[in-house]
Design a protein around this motif. Structure first.
Motif, short mmCIF file in Angstrom:
data_model
loop_
_atom_site.label_atom_id
_atom_site.label_comp_id
_atom_site.label_asym_id
_atom_site.label_seq_id
_atom_site.Cartn_x
_atom_site.Cartn_y
_atom_site.Cartn_z
N LYS A 53 0.85 -1.19 0.09
CA LYS A 53 0.03 0.16 -0.08
C LYS A 53 1.05 1.16 -0.01
N HIS A 54 0.41 2.48 -0.23
CA HIS A 54 1.00 3.80 -0.25
C HIS A 54 1.43 3.73 1.26
N TRP A 79 -3.49 9.39 -4.54
CA TRP A 79 -3.06 8.05 -4.88
C TRP A 79 -4.51 7.16 -4.80
N ASN A 80 -5.12 7.40 -3.59
CA ASN A 80 -6.49 6.65 -3.41
C ASN A 80 -7.39 6.70 -4.71
N LYS A 83 -6.29 4.70 -7.32
CA LYS A 83 -6.33 3.11 -6.88
C LYS A 83 -7.77 2.65 -7.05
N LEU A 88 -6.43 -1.05 -8.32
CA LEU A 88 -5.22 -1.23 -8.09
C LEU A 88 -4.92 -2.02 -6.89
N PHE A 91 0.83 -0.92 -4.05
CA PHE A 91 1.74 0.32 -4.65
C PHE A 91 2.75 -0.06 -5.35
N SER A 95 1.88 -0.44 -10.62
CA SER A 95 0.48 0.16 -10.11
C SER A 95 0.73 1.76 -10.12
N ALA A 99 -1.37 4.44 -12.05
CA ALA A 99 -1.98 5.68 -11.48
C ALA A 99 -1.38 6.95 -12.18
#
Length: 214
Positions: A53-54, A79-80, A83, A88, A91, A95, A99
């Motif tokens: 994840k981020h 990002w969210n 995603k 996605l 991260f 991906s 993005a």
């Protein structure tokens, strides 16, 4: 209009998409910190662990406070958005590239522009200004950041964006120059085609011959 994952991957693999990602990465400076651009935090630090994840790590440096991460310095909320829109799973570098292409397309559409138009007409100050609304390191037409951050100049970024085309042009020029010199050295030389075409079929009597070679 919606931008599907298939369309994102098309442009991610397209020369225009690669030129855009290279330009943004150069503007953000994430290749210059000596680490992995895909793990780079704002200011040059590196996050550790998996790409599940981020990292969502808040960095305060030089008066700026942000969760920006990766080569394209995407903050958590941005990002969210990408995603969720594309589904996605992580991260990962793939991906992150996807993005970034999604965000580029979203911003161009917001200003009634498109990736095909960019491909046909090339990078312009107006397009770069419109993308600067998402990437603070890109300049508007006054040569400044929308967010009062340091920016690269339009000419420098245009050179990075056009680097692939320039390299291809130089290669083509070198091939033509080489061919020209060979022709001058031997005026009677005929330029051979890259491939002579299909070979003639083997005569049947050869393929069926079963003679004794002793």
């Amino acid at each position: 209009m919606p931008f599907t994952l298939e369309e994102v991957d098309y442009w991610r693999n397209h020369p225009t998409g690669k030129d855009l990602l290279r330009m943004i990465m150069h503007a953000e400076g994430t290749k210059n910190y000596g680490g992995d651009p895909y793990r780079t935090l704002f200011g040059g630090g590196q996050f550790k662990g998996s790409f599940d994840k981020h990292p969502d790590i808040l960095v305060n440096k030089d008066g700026y406070e942000t969760t920006a991460a990766g080569p394209y310095q995407m903050i958590t909320t941005t990002w969210n958005e990408a995603k969720d829109a594309l589904g996605l799973p992580d991260f990962s570098p793939l991906s992150q590239d996807r993005a970034a292409i999604y965000l580029i397309n979203r911003k161009l559409q917001q200003y009634d522009q498109s990736l095909p138009e960019l491909q046909a007409g090339g990078m312009t100050p107006l397009i770069m200004e419109n993308l600067a609304d998402t990437w603070a390191s890109l300049p508007n037409r006054q040569g400044k950041s929308w967010y009062n951050q340091p920016v690269k100049s339009y000419d420098e970024l245009l050179g990075v964006y056009n680097q692939r085309s320039l390299d291809e042009a130089k290669k083509a020029e070198a091939v033509n120059l080489s061919e020209s010199w060979l022709q001058k050295l031997n005026p009677f030389r005929k330029k051979e085609s890259a491939f002579p075409g299909p070979l003639p079929p083997i005569p049947n009597e050869i393929t069926t011959y079963g003679g004794n070679y002793e």
